[in-house]
Design a protein around this motif. Structure first.
Motif, PDB file in Angstrom:
ATOM      1  N   VAL A   1       3.177  -7.169 -13.939  1.00  0.00           N
ATOM      2  CA  VAL A   1       1.673  -6.627 -14.501  1.00  0.00           C
ATOM      3  C   VAL A   1       1.264  -8.016 -14.866  1.00  0.00           C
ATOM      4  CG1 VAL A   1       0.498  -5.471 -15.886  1.00  0.00           C
ATOM      5  CG2 VAL A   1       2.558  -4.547 -15.564  1.00  0.00           C
ATOM      6  N   PHE A   2      -0.164  -8.384 -14.452  1.00  0.00           N
ATOM      7  CA  PHE A   2      -0.586  -9.510 -14.687  1.00  0.00           C
ATOM      8  C   PHE A   2      -2.206  -9.277 -15.213  1.00  0.00           C
ATOM      9  CE2 PHE A   2      -2.914 -13.392 -12.350  1.00  0.00           C
ATOM     10  CZ  PHE A   2      -3.269 -13.928 -13.593  1.00  0.00           C
ATOM     11  N   ALA A   3      -2.549  -9.599 -16.310  1.00  0.00           N
ATOM     12  CA  ALA A   3      -3.885  -9.412 -16.902  1.00  0.00           C
ATOM     13  C   ALA A   3      -4.858 -10.721 -16.814  1.00  0.00           C
ATOM     14  CB  ALA A   3      -3.938  -8.825 -18.315  1.00  0.00           C
ATOM     15  N   ASP A   4      -6.157 -10.590 -16.278  1.00  0.00           N
ATOM     16  CA  ASP A   4      -6.772 -11.652 -16.300  1.00  0.00           C
ATOM     17  C   ASP A   4      -8.307 -11.425 -16.305  1.00  0.00           C
ATOM     18  OD1 ASP A   4      -7.612 -14.326 -16.403  1.00  0.00           O
ATOM     19  OD2 ASP A   4      -7.279 -14.782 -14.491  1.00  0.00           O
ATOM     20  N   PRO A   5      -8.771 -10.635 -17.285  1.00  0.00           N
ATOM     21  CA  PRO A   5     -10.201 -10.102 -16.836  1.00  0.00           C
ATOM     22  C   PRO A   5     -11.218 -11.181 -16.842  1.00  0.00           C
ATOM     23  CG  PRO A   5      -9.338  -9.909 -19.543  1.00  0.00           C
ATOM     24  CD  PRO A   5      -8.254 -10.610 -18.638  1.00  0.00           C
ATOM     25  N   ALA A   6     -11.946 -11.063 -15.928  1.00  0.00           N
ATOM     26  CA  ALA A   6     -12.983 -11.832 -15.438  1.00  0.00           C
ATOM     27  C   ALA A   6     -12.735 -13.365 -15.289  1.00  0.00           C
ATOM     28  CB  ALA A   6     -14.228 -11.892 -16.377  1.00  0.00           C
ATOM     29  N   GLY A   7     -11.182 -13.423 -14.874  1.00  0.00           N
ATOM     30  CA  GLY A   7     -10.658 -14.847 -15.114  1.00  0.00           C
ATOM     31  C   GLY A   7     -10.690 -15.462 -16.510  1.00  0.00           C
ATOM     32  N   SER A   8     -10.688 -14.833 -17.281  1.00  0.00           N
ATOM     33  CA  SER A   8     -10.986 -15.307 -18.799  1.00  0.00           C
ATOM     34  C   SER A   8      -9.822 -16.038 -19.315  1.00  0.00           C
ATOM     35  CB  SER A   8     -11.538 -14.262 -19.844  1.00  0.00           C
ATOM     36  OG  SER A   8     -10.579 -13.160 -19.986  1.00  0.00           O
ATOM     37  N   PHE A   9      -8.318 -15.385 -18.803  1.00  0.00           N
ATOM     38  CA  PHE A   9      -7.128 -15.968 -19.434  1.00  0.00           C
ATOM     39  C   PHE A   9      -7.147 -17.091 -18.807  1.00  0.00           C
ATOM     40  CE2 PHE A   9      -5.319 -11.431 -20.507  1.00  0.00           C
ATOM     41  CZ  PHE A   9      -6.385 -11.239 -21.644  1.00  0.00           C
TER      42      PHE A   9
ATOM     43  N   ALA B   1      10.954  -7.809 -12.595  1.00  0.00           N
ATOM     44  CA  ALA B   1       9.543  -7.797 -12.784  1.00  0.00           C
ATOM     45  C   ALA B   1       9.143  -8.636 -14.212  1.00  0.00           C
ATOM     46  CB  ALA B   1       9.348  -6.171 -13.308  1.00  0.00           C
ATOM     47  N   VAL B   2       7.764  -8.920 -14.091  1.00  0.00           N
ATOM     48  CA  VAL B   2       7.346  -9.864 -14.970  1.00  0.00           C
ATOM     49  C   VAL B   2       5.901  -9.401 -15.534  1.00  0.00           C
ATOM     50  CG1 VAL B   2       8.598 -11.984 -14.141  1.00  0.00           C
ATOM     51  CG2 VAL B   2       6.180 -11.428 -13.276  1.00  0.00           C
ATOM     52  N   THR B   3       5.555  -9.702 -16.958  1.00  0.00           N
ATOM     53  CA  THR B   3       4.398  -9.295 -17.452  1.00  0.00           C
ATOM     54  C   THR B   3       3.683 -10.459 -17.705  1.00  0.00           C
ATOM     55  OG1 THR B   3       5.522  -8.908 -19.505  1.00  0.00           O
ATOM     56  CG2 THR B   3       5.087  -7.127 -18.152  1.00  0.00           C
ATOM     57  N   LEU B   4       2.395 -10.947 -17.467  1.00  0.00           N
ATOM     58  CA  LEU B   4       1.738 -12.119 -17.614  1.00  0.00           C
ATOM     59  C   LEU B   4       0.415 -11.820 -18.198  1.00  0.00           C
ATOM     60  CD1 LEU B   4       2.652 -13.384 -14.075  1.00  0.00           C
ATOM     61  CD2 LEU B   4       3.800 -14.099 -15.954  1.00  0.00           C
ATOM     62  N   ASP B   5       0.100 -12.727 -19.367  1.00  0.00           N
ATOM     63  CA  ASP B   5      -0.997 -12.477 -20.051  1.00  0.00           C
ATOM     64  C   ASP B   5      -1.557 -14.040 -20.254  1.00  0.00           C
ATOM     65  OD1 ASP B   5       0.335 -13.441 -22.112  1.00  0.00           O
ATOM     66  OD2 ASP B   5       0.203 -11.482 -23.623  1.00  0.00           O
ATOM     67  N   PHE B   6      -2.438 -14.140 -21.371  1.00  0.00           N
ATOM     68  CA  PHE B   6      -3.069 -15.400 -21.419  1.00  0.00           C
ATOM     69  C   PHE B   6      -1.918 -16.414 -21.999  1.00  0.00           C
ATOM     70  CE2 PHE B   6      -3.394 -13.461 -25.534  1.00  0.00           C
ATOM     71  CZ  PHE B   6      -3.118 -14.506 -26.550  1.00  0.00           C
ATOM     72  N   GLN B   7      -0.825 -16.027 -22.661  1.00  0.00           N
ATOM     73  CA  GLN B   7       0.133 -16.875 -23.224  1.00  0.00           C
ATOM     74  C   GLN B   7       0.882 -17.714 -22.022  1.00  0.00           C
ATOM     75  OE1 GLN B   7       1.546 -15.519 -27.315  1.00  0.00           O
ATOM     76  NE2 GLN B   7       1.144 -13.715 -26.143  1.00  0.00           N
ATOM     77  N   ASP B   8       1.071 -16.767 -21.156  1.00  0.00           N
ATOM     78  CA  ASP B   8       1.679 -17.584 -19.824  1.00  0.00           C
ATOM     79  C   ASP B   8       0.782 -18.419 -19.141  1.00  0.00           C
ATOM     80  OD1 ASP B   8       4.373 -15.623 -19.726  1.00  0.00           O
ATOM     81  OD2 ASP B   8       2.732 -14.269 -20.052  1.00  0.00           O
ATOM     82  N   ALA B   9      -0.472 -17.872 -19.031  1.00  0.00           N
ATOM     83  CA  ALA B   9      -1.450 -18.818 -18.262  1.00  0.00           C
ATOM     84  C   ALA B   9      -1.686 -20.187 -19.107  1.00  0.00           C
ATOM     85  CB  ALA B   9      -2.767 -18.071 -18.291  1.00  0.00           C
ATOM     86  N   PHE B  10      -1.620 -20.195 -20.329  1.00  0.00           N
ATOM     87  CA  PHE B  10      -1.600 -21.224 -20.978  1.00  0.00           C
ATOM     88  C   PHE B  10      -0.305 -22.256 -21.019  1.00  0.00           C
ATOM     89  CE2 PHE B  10      -1.644 -23.790 -25.199  1.00  0.00           C
ATOM     90  CZ  PHE B  10      -2.473 -24.696 -24.888  1.00  0.00           C
ATOM     91  N   SER B  11       0.841 -21.541 -21.023  1.00  0.00           N
ATOM     92  CA  SER B  11       2.038 -22.295 -20.588  1.00  0.00           C
ATOM     93  C   SER B  11       1.845 -23.112 -19.243  1.00  0.00           C
ATOM     94  CB  SER B  11       3.095 -21.519 -20.573  1.00  0.00           C
ATOM     95  OG  SER B  11       3.374 -20.987 -21.943  1.00  0.00           O
ATOM     96  N   LEU B  12       1.443 -22.329 -18.138  1.00  0.00           N
ATOM     97  CA  LEU B  12       1.347 -23.163 -16.901  1.00  0.00           C
ATOM     98  C   LEU B  12       0.198 -24.054 -16.862  1.00  0.00           C
ATOM     99  CD1 LEU B  12       2.426 -23.131 -13.942  1.00  0.00           C
ATOM    100  CD2 LEU B  12       0.788 -21.233 -13.298  1.00  0.00           C
ATOM    101  N   ALA B  13      -0.965 -23.750 -17.505  1.00  0.00           N
ATOM    102  CA  ALA B  13      -1.874 -24.827 -17.510  1.00  0.00           C
ATOM    103  C   ALA B  13      -1.420 -25.821 -18.076  1.00  0.00           C
ATOM    104  CB  ALA B  13      -3.308 -24.211 -18.269  1.00  0.00           C
ATOM    105  N   ARG B  14      -0.637 -25.833 -19.347  1.00  0.00           N
ATOM    106  CA  ARG B  14      -0.115 -27.192 -19.832  1.00  0.00           C
ATOM    107  C   ARG B  14       0.763 -27.872 -18.787  1.00  0.00           C
ATOM    108  NH1 ARG B  14       1.811 -25.304 -25.929  1.00  0.00           N
ATOM    109  NH2 ARG B  14       0.378 -26.549 -26.908  1.00  0.00           N
ATOM    110  N   GLU B  15       1.311 -27.341 -17.880  1.00  0.00           N
ATOM    111  CA  GLU B  15       2.257 -27.938 -16.889  1.00  0.00           C
ATOM    112  C   GLU B  15       1.308 -28.771 -15.888  1.00  0.00           C
ATOM    113  OE1 GLU B  15       5.154 -25.602 -15.155  1.00  0.00           O
ATOM    114  OE2 GLU B  15       5.780 -24.603 -17.058  1.00  0.00           O
ATOM    115  N   ILE B  16       0.178 -28.151 -15.656  1.00  0.00           N
ATOM    116  CA  ILE B  16      -0.677 -28.648 -14.512  1.00  0.00           C
ATOM    117  C   ILE B  16      -1.667 -29.403 -14.929  1.00  0.00           C
ATOM    118  CG2 ILE B  16      -2.495 -27.538 -12.908  1.00  0.00           C
ATOM    119  CD1 ILE B  16      -0.841 -25.020 -12.766  1.00  0.00           C
TER     120      ILE B  16
END
Length: 298
Positions: free
Chosen positions: A93-101, A281-296
């Motif tokens: 499951v991956f949540a990203d409403p309106a790309g906000s996360f 199976a993985v669950t991904l929310d804004f915290q996972d998004a931020f962790s990846l963004a920090r790498e990128i």
């Protein structure tokens, strides 16, 4: 024969975002199925319909994406989806409403990198003023920044009533404290801009929030970042492609929407690919998004 990678995309809105559909297919999903007008009460049934169609060892090849334009509702749907799993039957499951996360994660990651590189600073205790914080991107940006220890003020363009409600929701759901302020007049905005070290604008497209004249008064400002790519810019003089470029007549640097968007795009694509490539199976929310963004982010 390998299982197909199938993504079921849920939204409470009339339409699923074409942006997210394109992103999911380009990331490698074999099939993407949108479900619109989905209510919170319907999430559990849809999840269980999906998980029982495949044996447990094939569950990882099925994914759920949660969209919409309401952060709290998307997270409620995200929680409902996780609770609907019946081990060993699980799907991602991956949540990203309106790309906000992913957008908020990209913005804060870019600001964090710029603070370190240009000012030898971290987000901790940095005074951050966020304009457009009742929108989905601004809301999530405030939460991430506050979780990183920033001194966050969310600014209401129409007074404090709506930002007060947003601050209460942030405290209730995420246990973060943010300040609120009235930005309904130029005088009120100028006071906030003068006091801020970081200004973030996430207002609706095509609305200028901060003027060049106001920036000239911002003597403590370090970074101004904007996610609006539609003219006029949310922060005057910050170019759409600015990547920690000096802002005229200030000691600050600017980060434009294309620099943020490049990271956002790679984060969303990367999380979709993580779903496809995962062994479980993985669950991904804004915290996972931020962790990846920090790498990128660079």
């Amino acid at each position: 024969m390998a299982n197909k990678h199938i993504l079921h995309m849920l939204t409470p809105l009339k339409h699923m975002s074409p942006f997210d559909v394109n992103m999911a297919l380009d990331a490698g999903f074999d099939a993407v199925l949108p479900y619109v007008d989905v209510g919170l009460a319907e999430v559990s049934g849809l999840i269980q319909d999906a998980i029982f169609s495949r044996p447990p060892d094939a569950g990882v090849d099925t994914g759920i994406f949660i969209g919409g334009k309401d952060v709290s509702l998307a997270l409620d749907m995200f929680d409902a989806a996780k609770k609907a799993m019946v081990p060993p039957f699980k799907i991602s499951v991956f949540a990203d409403p309106a790309g906000s996360f992913t957008t908020a994660a990209a913005m804060i990651a870019k600001v964090e990198k710029s603070l370190a590189a240009n000012f030898d600073r971290s987000l901790k205790d940095t005074r951050v003023a966020i304009f457009g914080a009742t929108g989905v991107v601004g809301f999530c940006t405030a939460v991430i920044a506050a979780k990183e220890g920033a001194d966050v003020t969310i600014v209401g363009h129409d007074g404090v009533e709506r930002v007060d409600r947003a601050a209460s929701a942030m405290k209730s759901r995420f246990a973060v404290d943010v300040k609120t302020a009235d930005g309904s007049t130029d005088a009120h905005k100028l006071k906030l801009i003068v006091e801020a070290e970081v200004i973030l604008t996430a207002a609706k497209a095509g609305v200028q929030v901060v003027s060049k004249a106001q920036l000239k008064e911002a003597h403590t400002l370090l970074i101004a970042a904007d996610v609006n790519a539609v003219p006029p810019a949310g922060i005057e003089t910050v170019a759409v492609s600015a990547n920690s470029e000096p802002i005229e007549a200030t000691k600050a640097v600017g980060i434009g929407p294309l620099a943020i968007g490049n990271v956002k795009y790679r984060v969303e694509s990367g999380l979709f690919k993580r779903m496809i490539q995962a062994d479980a199976a993985v669950t991904l929310d804004f915290q996972d998004a931020f962790s990846l963004a920090r790498e990128i982010a660079k």
